[in-house]
Design a protein around this motif. Structure first.
Motif, PDB file in Angstrom:
ATOM      1  N   CYS A 132      -6.903  10.727   3.865  1.00 11.10           N
ATOM      2  CA  CYS A 132      -6.126   9.710   3.681  1.00 11.10           C
ATOM      3  C   CYS A 132      -6.019   9.322   2.109  1.00 11.10           C
ATOM      4  O   CYS A 132      -7.220   8.872   1.874  1.00 11.10           O
ATOM      5  N   ASN A 133      -4.900   9.326   1.329  1.00 10.83           N
ATOM      6  CA  ASN A 133      -4.927   8.899   0.090  1.00 10.83           C
ATOM      7  C   ASN A 133      -4.249   7.715   0.194  1.00 10.83           C
ATOM      8  O   ASN A 133      -3.247   7.317   0.533  1.00 10.83           O
ATOM      9  N   VAL A 134      -5.056   6.719  -0.519  1.00 11.58           N
ATOM     10  CA  VAL A 134      -4.568   5.550  -0.594  1.00 11.58           C
ATOM     11  C   VAL A 134      -4.381   4.709  -1.912  1.00 11.58           C
ATOM     12  O   VAL A 134      -5.427   5.122  -2.817  1.00 11.58           O
ATOM     13  N   SER A 135      -3.225   4.039  -2.151  1.00 10.40           N
ATOM     14  CA  SER A 135      -3.275   3.270  -3.506  1.00 10.40           C
ATOM     15  C   SER A 135      -2.737   1.960  -3.204  1.00 10.40           C
ATOM     16  O   SER A 135      -1.783   1.787  -2.153  1.00 10.40           O
ATOM     17  N   VAL A 136      -2.726   1.060  -4.083  1.00  6.35           N
ATOM     18  CA  VAL A 136      -1.962  -0.249  -4.022  1.00  6.35           C
ATOM     19  C   VAL A 136      -1.101  -0.633  -5.331  1.00  6.35           C
ATOM     20  O   VAL A 136      -1.498   0.062  -6.416  1.00  6.35           O
TER      21      VAL A 136
ATOM     22  N   VAL B 284      -1.422  20.452   6.190  1.00  2.42           N
ATOM     23  CA  VAL B 284      -0.213  19.804   6.073  1.00  2.42           C
ATOM     24  C   VAL B 284      -0.144  18.376   5.328  1.00  2.42           C
ATOM     25  O   VAL B 284      -1.149  17.611   5.341  1.00  2.42           O
ATOM     26  N   VAL B 285       0.729  18.434   4.272  1.00  4.10           N
ATOM     27  CA  VAL B 285       0.463  17.485   3.080  1.00  4.10           C
ATOM     28  C   VAL B 285       1.953  16.571   3.214  1.00  4.10           C
ATOM     29  O   VAL B 285       3.041  17.168   2.951  1.00  4.10           O
ATOM     30  N   THR B 286       1.701  15.214   3.266  1.00  3.97           N
ATOM     31  CA  THR B 286       2.783  14.377   3.220  1.00  3.97           C
ATOM     32  C   THR B 286       3.262  14.033   1.912  1.00  3.97           C
ATOM     33  O   THR B 286       2.298  13.917   0.898  1.00  3.97           O
ATOM     34  N   GLY B 287       4.624  13.310   1.606  1.00 10.34           N
ATOM     35  CA  GLY B 287       4.706  12.684   0.398  1.00 10.34           C
ATOM     36  C   GLY B 287       4.038  11.294   0.670  1.00 10.34           C
ATOM     37  O   GLY B 287       3.625  11.004   1.463  1.00 10.34           O
ATOM     38  N   PRO B 288       3.920  10.539  -0.648  1.00 15.74           N
ATOM     39  CA  PRO B 288       3.446   9.067  -0.280  1.00 15.74           C
ATOM     40  C   PRO B 288       4.233   8.225   0.202  1.00 15.74           C
ATOM     41  O   PRO B 288       4.702   7.372  -0.342  1.00 15.74           O
ATOM     42  N   ASP B 289       4.540   8.432   1.543  1.00 19.69           N
ATOM     43  CA  ASP B 289       5.793   7.676   2.101  1.00 19.69           C
ATOM     44  C   ASP B 289       5.268   6.510   3.076  1.00 19.69           C
ATOM     45  O   ASP B 289       5.933   5.946   3.594  1.00 19.69           O
TER      46      ASP B 289
ATOM     47  N   LEU C  39       3.260   4.307  -9.276  1.00 24.86           N
ATOM     48  CA  LEU C  39       2.131   4.394  -8.044  1.00 24.86           C
ATOM     49  C   LEU C  39       1.020   4.175  -8.950  1.00 24.86           C
ATOM     50  O   LEU C  39       0.586   4.202  -9.974  1.00 24.86           O
ATOM     51  N   GLY C  40      -0.001   3.093  -8.223  1.00 28.40           N
ATOM     52  CA  GLY C  40      -1.260   3.238  -8.478  1.00 28.40           C
ATOM     53  C   GLY C  40      -2.341   3.963  -8.410  1.00 28.40           C
ATOM     54  O   GLY C  40      -1.951   5.115  -7.893  1.00 28.40           O
ATOM     55  N   THR C  41      -3.549   3.978  -8.960  1.00 24.02           N
ATOM     56  CA  THR C  41      -4.424   5.153  -8.990  1.00 24.02           C
ATOM     57  C   THR C  41      -4.943   5.052  -7.483  1.00 24.02           C
ATOM     58  O   THR C  41      -5.211   4.190  -6.626  1.00 24.02           O
ATOM     59  N   ARG C  42      -5.028   6.153  -7.006  1.00 28.42           N
ATOM     60  CA  ARG C  42      -5.520   6.377  -5.441  1.00 28.42           C
ATOM     61  C   ARG C  42      -6.655   6.848  -5.372  1.00 28.42           C
ATOM     62  O   ARG C  42      -7.389   7.441  -6.245  1.00 28.42           O
ATOM     63  N   THR C  43      -7.588   6.692  -4.081  1.00 31.09           N
ATOM     64  CA  THR C  43      -8.702   7.051  -3.647  1.00 31.09           C
ATOM     65  C   THR C  43      -8.269   7.921  -2.453  1.00 31.09           C
ATOM     66  O   THR C  43      -7.396   7.616  -1.738  1.00 31.09           O
TER      67      THR C  43
ATOM     68  N   ALA D 203       0.859  -1.244   0.124  1.00 27.93           N
ATOM     69  CA  ALA D 203       0.001  -0.025   0.128  1.00 27.93           C
ATOM     70  C   ALA D 203       0.973   1.308  -0.085  1.00 27.93           C
ATOM     71  O   ALA D 203       1.818   1.184   0.386  1.00 27.93           O
ATOM     72  N   VAL D 204       0.317   2.166  -0.540  1.00 30.73           N
ATOM     73  CA  VAL D 204       1.143   3.455  -0.619  1.00 30.73           C
ATOM     74  C   VAL D 204       0.082   4.637  -0.065  1.00 30.73           C
ATOM     75  O   VAL D 204      -1.039   4.620  -0.462  1.00 30.73           O
ATOM     76  N   ILE D 205       0.398   5.341   0.899  1.00 24.67           N
ATOM     77  CA  ILE D 205      -0.460   6.193   1.738  1.00 24.67           C
ATOM     78  C   ILE D 205       0.225   7.582   1.906  1.00 24.67           C
ATOM     79  O   ILE D 205       1.367   7.780   2.328  1.00 24.67           O
ATOM     80  N   GLY D 206      -0.631   8.617   1.443  1.00 23.93           N
ATOM     81  CA  GLY D 206      -0.040   9.966   1.700  1.00 23.93           C
ATOM     82  C   GLY D 206      -1.143  10.566   2.652  1.00 23.93           C
ATOM     83  O   GLY D 206      -2.287  10.319   2.021  1.00 23.93           O
ATOM     84  N   ILE D 207      -0.963  11.635   3.508  1.00 27.47           N
ATOM     85  CA  ILE D 207      -2.113  12.196   4.078  1.00 27.47           C
ATOM     86  C   ILE D 207      -2.127  13.568   4.154  1.00 27.47           C
ATOM     87  O   ILE D 207      -0.961  14.417   4.143  1.00 27.47           O
ATOM     88  N   GLU D 208      -3.306  14.083   3.938  1.00 25.46           N
ATOM     89  CA  GLU D 208      -3.558  15.660   4.111  1.00 25.46           C
ATOM     90  C   GLU D 208      -3.989  15.921   5.437  1.00 25.46           C
ATOM     91  O   GLU D 208      -5.270  15.588   5.546  1.00 25.46           O
ATOM     92  N   ILE D 209      -3.676  16.676   6.388  1.00 26.82           N
ATOM     93  CA  ILE D 209      -4.302  16.985   7.442  1.00 26.82           C
ATOM     94  C   ILE D 209      -4.510  18.513   7.688  1.00 26.82           C
ATOM     95  O   ILE D 209      -3.675  19.398   7.374  1.00 26.82           O
TER      96      ILE D 209
HETATM   97  P1  ADP Z   1      -4.525  16.839  -4.188  1.00 25.94           P
HETATM   98  O1  ADP Z   1      -4.133  18.021  -3.688  1.00 25.94           O
HETATM   99  O2  ADP Z   1      -5.459  16.672  -5.525  1.00 25.94           O
HETATM  100  O3  ADP Z   1      -5.234  16.044  -3.199  1.00 25.94           O
HETATM  101  P2  ADP Z   1      -1.664  16.078  -4.084  1.00 25.94           P
HETATM  102  O4  ADP Z   1      -0.846  15.573  -5.173  1.00 25.94           O
HETATM  103  O5  ADP Z   1      -1.442  17.166  -3.402  1.00 25.94           O
HETATM  104  O6  ADP Z   1      -3.271  16.048  -4.791  1.00 25.94           O
HETATM  105  O7  ADP Z   1      -1.712  14.734  -3.115  1.00 25.94           O
HETATM  106  C1  ADP Z   1      -2.604  14.870  -2.177  1.00 25.94           C
HETATM  107  C2  ADP Z   1      -1.679  13.458  -1.389  1.00 25.94           C
HETATM  108  O8  ADP Z   1      -1.983  12.042  -1.899  1.00 25.94           O
HETATM  109  C3  ADP Z   1      -0.678  13.761  -0.790  1.00 25.94           C
HETATM  110  O9  ADP Z   1      -0.248  13.292   0.553  1.00 25.94           O
HETATM  111  C4  ADP Z   1       0.175  12.708  -1.603  1.00 25.94           C
HETATM  112  O10 ADP Z   1       1.314  12.202  -0.961  1.00 25.94           O
HETATM  113  C5  ADP Z   1      -0.592  11.803  -1.807  1.00 25.94           C
HETATM  114  N1  ADP Z   1      -0.813  10.820  -2.938  1.00 25.94           N
HETATM  115  C6  ADP Z   1      -0.566  11.276  -4.225  1.00 25.94           C
HETATM  116  N2  ADP Z   1      -0.436  10.341  -5.292  1.00 25.94           N
HETATM  117  C7  ADP Z   1      -0.685   9.146  -4.584  1.00 25.94           C
HETATM  118  C8  ADP Z   1      -0.976   7.493  -4.758  1.00 25.94           C
HETATM  119  N3  ADP Z   1      -0.682   7.210  -5.951  1.00 25.94           N
HETATM  120  N4  ADP Z   1      -0.965   6.869  -3.786  1.00 25.94           N
HETATM  121  C9  ADP Z   1      -1.281   7.307  -2.557  1.00 25.94           C
HETATM  122  N5  ADP Z   1      -1.030   8.320  -2.157  1.00 25.94           N
HETATM  123  C10 ADP Z   1      -0.699   9.417  -3.069  1.00 25.94           C
END
Ligand code: ADP
Ligand code: MG
Length: 477
Positions: free
Chosen positions: A195-199, A153-158, A207-211, A7-13
């Motif tokens: 929470c942005n999630v892809s697999v 606050v936005v994280t990388g997809p880490d 990276l996969g398509t995220r929701t 899974a790949v997760i990036g978060i916006e708070i």
């Molecule tokens: P938006 O502003 O449209 O929501 P961003 O590119 O700023 O899009 O990304 C928002 C969040 O989604 C960030 O935390 C990023 O790390 C995460 N993100 C982007 N692409 C992916 C992906 N494919 N899988 C998981 N998380 C992702």
């Protein structure tokens, strides 16, 4: 790892900055105001009104950025993010786009035994929208929230596990509370977590398509929602179907995520610099001033509690959870000079009373200096640890100083050997049979029985060390 996928997760708070007034006008930000009480022509977007930036919101954003190791942009720009929704009367949200105030930070935290570092891509200032409530055929809109300052606050997809995501959220909450820029109250919406999630197949570089799972209001739900979402996406991919880029919501009753809307891409928002606002200029002086005001952050403080105060990791972790608790602890320990003793009293007696009475540490009827004095009385031998518990309850009820309670109730420890010897003799005389059994070795462990009986006879006030010594002499000597 999940069935050969990761899974790949990036978060916006969205962190709601607790300024007294809104980000672009003087309306109050009070949480419990009557519907639409905290509004003005600016916050409901009347034509002809102009926004003016709230200085304190900028300072709070810079402080948070510094705590997250971000670069602070000396000149950042507000942009209009255009979309239509009834809770957004201007038809655009004032946000920041390509020139956010904070960029390129990192945050490190513990997940179980492991240390995890996550990159902070950006943290930008923006205004909140209003709130719609749907009732039957009607939708009602409350603009009290419209214009409340947010720091997104936005994280990388880490991140790659639901646990990491939840711990990340808890860490951000802890930091903004340490900084005093946000109360961290998720239920009241002071922090909102997307929470942005892809697999993807393990090893796949793409990276996969995220929701996007939106507005989850507890970190326990963050964990559950992501867990569910990962499995749902893997099922889709395994069936040869596609994950659709969309925003989903978490239903805590059904333990499922469900579709809210398809997700816009950046171009749909037609961002452009807001012509009504000047760039935000942050001077070197302001940055150094805010840097000097930063408190010691939780991770550093915890490490210091271990190295300088000799506390076990666990104690240090609990005591640094909240800045007010950490301050309380250090004040108490300074007064008595007993660092572990202070930790023990706070972690057991004090936290229990606070929890039972649903009180914050700052509302404790026992002040840190008073608790420190109580511990000092034990360490000096004035009262026993057992009596100290009685004194503590009395202090909790009355807020009195420990010395006053000890004096009033006559609780001073008896350390006069003659007085204790007299009690011992009485107890031994009254329990002749047990003395016999003890001496003949017929029964083991009777020593404790005698100690208990003498302590009881002294109403808990005899010095336990002396009781032990004298009993040893009389029974075993
Ligand atoms: P938006 O502003 O449209 O929501 P961003 O590119 O700023 O899009 O990304 C928002 C969040 O989604 C960030 O935390 C990023 O790390 C995460 N993100 C982007 N692409 C992916 C992906 N494919 N899988 C998981 N998380 C992702
Ligand atoms: Mg987003």
């Amino acid at each position: 790892m999940y069935r050969g996928y990761e899974a790949v997760i990036g978060i916006e708070i969205h962190v709601q900055l607790n300024t007294n007034s809104k980000i672009f006008c003087a309306d109050s930000t009070q949480f419990n105001a009557a519907d639409n009480e905290n509004t003005s022509p600016v916050s409901v977007g009347m034509p002809g009104t102009l926004p003016v930036i709230n200085k304190r919101a900028v300072e709070f954003a810079v402080k948070t950025g510094l705590a997250l190791g971000c670069n602070i942009r000396r000149k950042s720009v507000f942009a209009r993010k255009n979309y239509f929704y009834p809770d957004l009367p201007k038809g655009y949200q004032i946000s920041q786009y390509d020139q956010p105030i904070c960029e390129n930070g990192t945050i490190t935290f513990k997940v179980g035994e492991n240390s995890k570092t996550v990159s902070i891509t950006r943290a930008h200032l923006e205004e909140d929208a209003g709130k719609s409530t749907h009732q039957g055929d009607f939708t009602m809109i409350n603009y009290n929230r419209s214009g409340i300052p947010l720091l997104e606050v936005v994280t990388g997809p880490d991140m790659s596990t639901p646990q990491e995501a939840a711990e990340y959220g808890r860490t951000i909450r802890q930091i903004v509370r340490y900084l005093g820029v946000c109360d961290g109250n998720l239920e009241e919406g002071s922090m909102r977590c997307d929470c942005n999630v892809s697999v993807r197949k393990v090893g796949d570089p793409k990276l996969g398509t995220r929701t996007e799972l939106k507005n989850i209001n507890s970190f326990r739900f963050v964990e559950k929602a992501i867990e569910y979402e990962i499995e749902r996406q893997i099922d889709l991919v395994e069936r040869g179907e596609k994950v659709i880029q969309e925003t989903r919501l978490w239903d805590p009753d059904k333990n499922k995520t469900f579709t809210m809307r398809s997700k816009e891409d950046a171009q749909d928002y037609r961002y452009f610099p807001d012509p009504d606002l000047l760039p935000v200029v942050v001077s070197e002086d302001l940055i150094s001033k805010l840097k000097s005001e930063l408190p010691e952050l939780p991770l550093a403080r915890k490490a210091r509690f271990v190295s300088a105060h000799g506390l076990p990791e666990y104690d240090a972790e609990v005591l640094t959870n909240e800045i007010d608790l950490a301050n309380y602890y250090e004040e108490t320990a300074k007064v008595c000079g007993n660092y572990k003793g202070a930790s023990n009293w706070i972690m057991t007696e004090l936290l229990r009373e606070l929890n039972d009475n649903r009180l914050e540490i700052t509302a404790s009827p026992i002040k840190p200096a008073q608790l420190g004095q109580l511990i000092a009385l034990i360490d000096k031998g004035t009262i026993s640890g057992k009596i100290a518990k009685t004194v503590f309850s009395e202090m909790w009820k009355t807020g009195k100083d420990p010395e006053a309670v000890v004096k009033e109730k006559g609780l001073v420890q008896v350390s006069d050997p003659a007085a204790i010897e007299k009690l011992v003799d009485e107890v031994l005389a009254a329990n002749a049979q047990q003395v016999e059994d003890h001496k003949s070795g017929k029964k083991k462990n009777l020593f404790g029985f005698f100690v208990g009986a003498v302590m009881k006879a002294s109403k808990g006030q005899a010095n336990p060390d002396l009781v032990n010594q004298i009993l040893q002499k009389k029974l075993n000597g």
